[in-house]
Every structure is written in C-alpha cells, then in structure tokens.
Write a protein that holds these residues in place. Structure first.
Motif, PDB file in Angstrom:
ATOM      1  N   SER A  34      66.971  20.969  14.262  1.00 53.06           N
ATOM      2  CA  SER A  34      68.365  20.520  14.260  1.00 53.06           C
ATOM      3  C   SER A  34      68.481  19.005  14.137  1.00 53.06           C
ATOM      4  O   SER A  34      69.583  18.486  13.994  1.00 53.06           O
ATOM      5  CB  SER A  34      69.078  20.989  15.534  1.00 53.06           C
ATOM      6  OG  SER A  34      68.515  20.356  16.659  1.00 53.06           O
ATOM      7  N   GLY A  35      67.367  18.288  14.211  1.00 55.74           N
ATOM      8  CA  GLY A  35      67.397  16.839  14.053  1.00 55.74           C
ATOM      9  C   GLY A  35      67.648  16.083  15.348  1.00 55.74           C
ATOM     10  O   GLY A  35      67.755  14.861  15.332  1.00 55.74           O
ATOM     11  N   LYS A  36      67.759  16.784  16.465  1.00 58.44           N
ATOM     12  CA  LYS A  36      68.043  16.121  17.738  1.00 58.44           C
ATOM     13  C   LYS A  36      66.823  15.411  18.308  1.00 58.44           C
ATOM     14  O   LYS A  36      66.961  14.541  19.157  1.00 58.44           O
ATOM     15  CB  LYS A  36      68.572  17.132  18.748  1.00 58.44           C
ATOM     16  CG  LYS A  36      69.933  17.659  18.406  1.00 58.44           C
ATOM     17  CD  LYS A  36      70.418  18.630  19.447  1.00 58.44           C
ATOM     18  CE  LYS A  36      71.769  19.189  19.049  1.00 58.44           C
ATOM     19  NZ  LYS A  36      72.257  20.163  20.037  1.00 58.44           N
ATOM     20  N   ILE A  37      65.636  15.781  17.850  1.00 61.51           N
ATOM     21  CA  ILE A  37      64.421  15.157  18.369  1.00 61.51           C
ATOM     22  C   ILE A  37      64.411  13.669  18.042  1.00 61.51           C
ATOM     23  O   ILE A  37      63.891  12.852  18.801  1.00 61.51           O
ATOM     24  CB  ILE A  37      63.158  15.871  17.834  1.00 61.51           C
ATOM     25  CG1 ILE A  37      61.906  15.439  18.589  1.00 61.51           C
ATOM     26  CG2 ILE A  37      62.966  15.609  16.362  1.00 61.51           C
ATOM     27  CD1 ILE A  37      61.816  16.013  19.953  1.00 61.51           C
ATOM     28  N   TYR A  38      65.018  13.294  16.931  1.00 61.51           N
ATOM     29  CA  TYR A  38      65.069  11.888  16.549  1.00 61.51           C
ATOM     30  C   TYR A  38      65.977  11.088  17.482  1.00 61.51           C
ATOM     31  O   TYR A  38      65.717   9.918  17.745  1.00 61.51           O
ATOM     32  CB  TYR A  38      65.524  11.754  15.093  1.00 61.51           C
ATOM     33  CG  TYR A  38      64.594  12.467  14.148  1.00 61.51           C
ATOM     34  CD1 TYR A  38      63.274  12.053  13.994  1.00 61.51           C
ATOM     35  CD2 TYR A  38      65.014  13.582  13.440  1.00 61.51           C
ATOM     36  CE1 TYR A  38      62.405  12.713  13.153  1.00 61.51           C
ATOM     37  CE2 TYR A  38      64.155  14.249  12.583  1.00 61.51           C
ATOM     38  CZ  TYR A  38      62.853  13.807  12.447  1.00 61.51           C
ATOM     39  OH  TYR A  38      62.000  14.469  11.618  1.00 61.51           O
ATOM     40  N   VAL A  39      67.009  11.723  17.991  1.00 57.75           N
ATOM     41  CA  VAL A  39      67.877  11.073  18.969  1.00 57.75           C
ATOM     42  C   VAL A  39      67.108  10.832  20.268  1.00 57.75           C
ATOM     43  O   VAL A  39      67.211   9.764  20.876  1.00 57.75           O
ATOM     44  CB  VAL A  39      69.139  11.928  19.238  1.00 57.75           C
ATOM     45  CG1 VAL A  39      69.978  11.330  20.337  1.00 57.75           C
ATOM     46  CG2 VAL A  39      69.940  12.104  17.962  1.00 57.75           C
ATOM     47  N   VAL A  40      66.318  11.802  20.675  1.00 62.23           N
ATOM     48  CA  VAL A  40      65.520  11.658  21.891  1.00 62.23           C
ATOM     49  C   VAL A  40      64.499  10.539  21.724  1.00 62.23           C
ATOM     50  O   VAL A  40      64.335   9.685  22.606  1.00 62.23           O
ATOM     51  CB  VAL A  40      64.821  12.989  22.238  1.00 62.23           C
ATOM     52  CG1 VAL A  40      63.852  12.815  23.393  1.00 62.23           C
ATOM     53  CG2 VAL A  40      65.844  14.063  22.544  1.00 62.23           C
ATOM     54  N   ILE A  41      63.806  10.515  20.589  1.00 62.10           N
ATOM     55  CA  ILE A  41      62.810   9.475  20.326  1.00 62.10           C
ATOM     56  C   ILE A  41      63.465   8.111  20.265  1.00 62.10           C
ATOM     57  O   ILE A  41      62.938   7.129  20.816  1.00 62.10           O
ATOM     58  CB  ILE A  41      62.039   9.793  19.038  1.00 62.10           C
ATOM     59  CG1 ILE A  41      61.190  11.042  19.248  1.00 62.10           C
ATOM     60  CG2 ILE A  41      61.174   8.616  18.608  1.00 62.10           C
ATOM     61  CD1 ILE A  41      60.531  11.560  18.006  1.00 62.10           C
ATOM     62  N   ALA A  42      64.617   8.006  19.630  1.00 61.87           N
ATOM     63  CA  ALA A  42      65.321   6.723  19.546  1.00 61.87           C
ATOM     64  C   ALA A  42      65.744   6.246  20.929  1.00 61.87           C
ATOM     65  O   ALA A  42      65.627   5.053  21.249  1.00 61.87           O
ATOM     66  CB  ALA A  42      66.540   6.854  18.636  1.00 61.87           C
ATOM     67  N   THR A  43      66.216   7.153  21.768  1.00 68.01           N
ATOM     68  CA  THR A  43      66.623   6.788  23.121  1.00 68.01           C
ATOM     69  C   THR A  43      65.435   6.277  23.925  1.00 68.01           C
ATOM     70  O   THR A  43      65.535   5.259  24.622  1.00 68.01           O
ATOM     71  CB  THR A  43      67.259   7.992  23.833  1.00 68.01           C
ATOM     72  OG1 THR A  43      68.339   8.489  23.036  1.00 68.01           O
ATOM     73  CG2 THR A  43      67.758   7.621  25.200  1.00 68.01           C
ATOM     74  N   ILE A  44      64.310   6.962  23.830  1.00 68.24           N
ATOM     75  CA  ILE A  44      63.109   6.529  24.544  1.00 68.24           C
ATOM     76  C   ILE A  44      62.662   5.155  24.055  1.00 68.24           C
ATOM     77  O   ILE A  44      62.292   4.285  24.853  1.00 68.24           O
ATOM     78  CB  ILE A  44      61.987   7.582  24.397  1.00 68.24           C
ATOM     79  CG1 ILE A  44      62.372   8.849  25.155  1.00 68.24           C
ATOM     80  CG2 ILE A  44      60.653   7.039  24.879  1.00 68.24           C
ATOM     81  CD1 ILE A  44      61.451  10.014  24.905  1.00 68.24           C
ATOM     82  N   CYS A  45      62.706   4.932  22.749  1.00 64.96           N
ATOM     83  CA  CYS A  45      62.320   3.626  22.192  1.00 64.96           C
ATOM     84  C   CYS A  45      63.245   2.521  22.686  1.00 64.96           C
ATOM     85  O   CYS A  45      62.783   1.425  23.029  1.00 64.96           O
ATOM     86  CB  CYS A  45      62.315   3.681  20.673  1.00 64.96           C
ATOM     87  SG  CYS A  45      60.973   4.660  19.996  1.00 64.96           S
ATOM     88  N   ILE A  46      64.533   2.790  22.722  1.00 65.57           N
ATOM     89  CA  ILE A  46      65.491   1.785  23.190  1.00 65.57           C
ATOM     90  C   ILE A  46      65.232   1.439  24.656  1.00 65.57           C
ATOM     91  O   ILE A  46      65.270   0.269  25.048  1.00 65.57           O
ATOM     92  CB  ILE A  46      66.939   2.282  22.975  1.00 65.57           C
ATOM     93  CG1 ILE A  46      67.269   2.295  21.485  1.00 65.57           C
ATOM     94  CG2 ILE A  46      67.936   1.432  23.748  1.00 65.57           C
ATOM     95  CD1 ILE A  46      68.566   2.982  21.147  1.00 65.57           C
ATOM     96  N   VAL A  47      64.951   2.444  25.467  1.00 65.85           N
ATOM     97  CA  VAL A  47      64.664   2.196  26.884  1.00 65.85           C
ATOM     98  C   VAL A  47      63.408   1.351  27.031  1.00 65.85           C
ATOM     99  O   VAL A  47      63.382   0.368  27.795  1.00 65.85           O
ATOM    100  CB  VAL A  47      64.535   3.531  27.656  1.00 65.85           C
ATOM    101  CG1 VAL A  47      63.960   3.313  29.040  1.00 65.85           C
ATOM    102  CG2 VAL A  47      65.880   4.221  27.742  1.00 65.85           C
TER     103      VAL A  47
END
Length: 69
Positions: A34-47
């Motif tokens: 669904s493409g949501k994994i990229y949102v999770v990875i982006a959030t972790i990177c931002i943190v």
C-alpha cells in the motif's frame, strides 16, 4: 584471548539468528504493497535526524562553555 572471546560471541549471535523460523510478516507485506512503509521509514529518518541535530547542538554549547572556563 580477547579475539577468541569476541569470535565466540559473534558465533553465538549468528546461531541465534539461524534458530528463528522463516515466516513471512504479513504486516510488512501489506504496508509495502500500500506504500505506507515509506511513510514509516521517512518518520524514523526524521526522528533520527532531529536527534542528531539536537545532540550536535548540545555538544557545541558544551564546548563553548568549556572554553569560557
């Protein structure tokens, strides 16, 4: 002696990895499709980037305070 102990420690760690059964993680497949994994990875990177910037700024402040004394 330290090298032998370190080698044994690494071998024990590798053995633990092979002991796990090979199962498919359904949640990861669903999020990837669904493409949501990229949102999770982006959030972790931002943190992590935010934490790194915060730590570097604290380090600069401490160095400045140490130079004053």
């Amino acid at each position: 002696m330290k090298k032998i102990i370190f080698l044994l420690f690494l071998l024990v760690c590798c053995t633990a990895v092979f002991a796990q059964p090979a199962q498919q993680v359904e949640m990861a497949d669903v999020m990837r499709s669904s493409g949501k994994i990229y949102v999770v990875i982006a959030t972790i990177c931002i943190v992590f980037v935010g934490l790194a910037i915060y730590l570097f700024s604290i380090d600069r402040r401490l160095k400045k305070i140490e130079k004053e004394k």
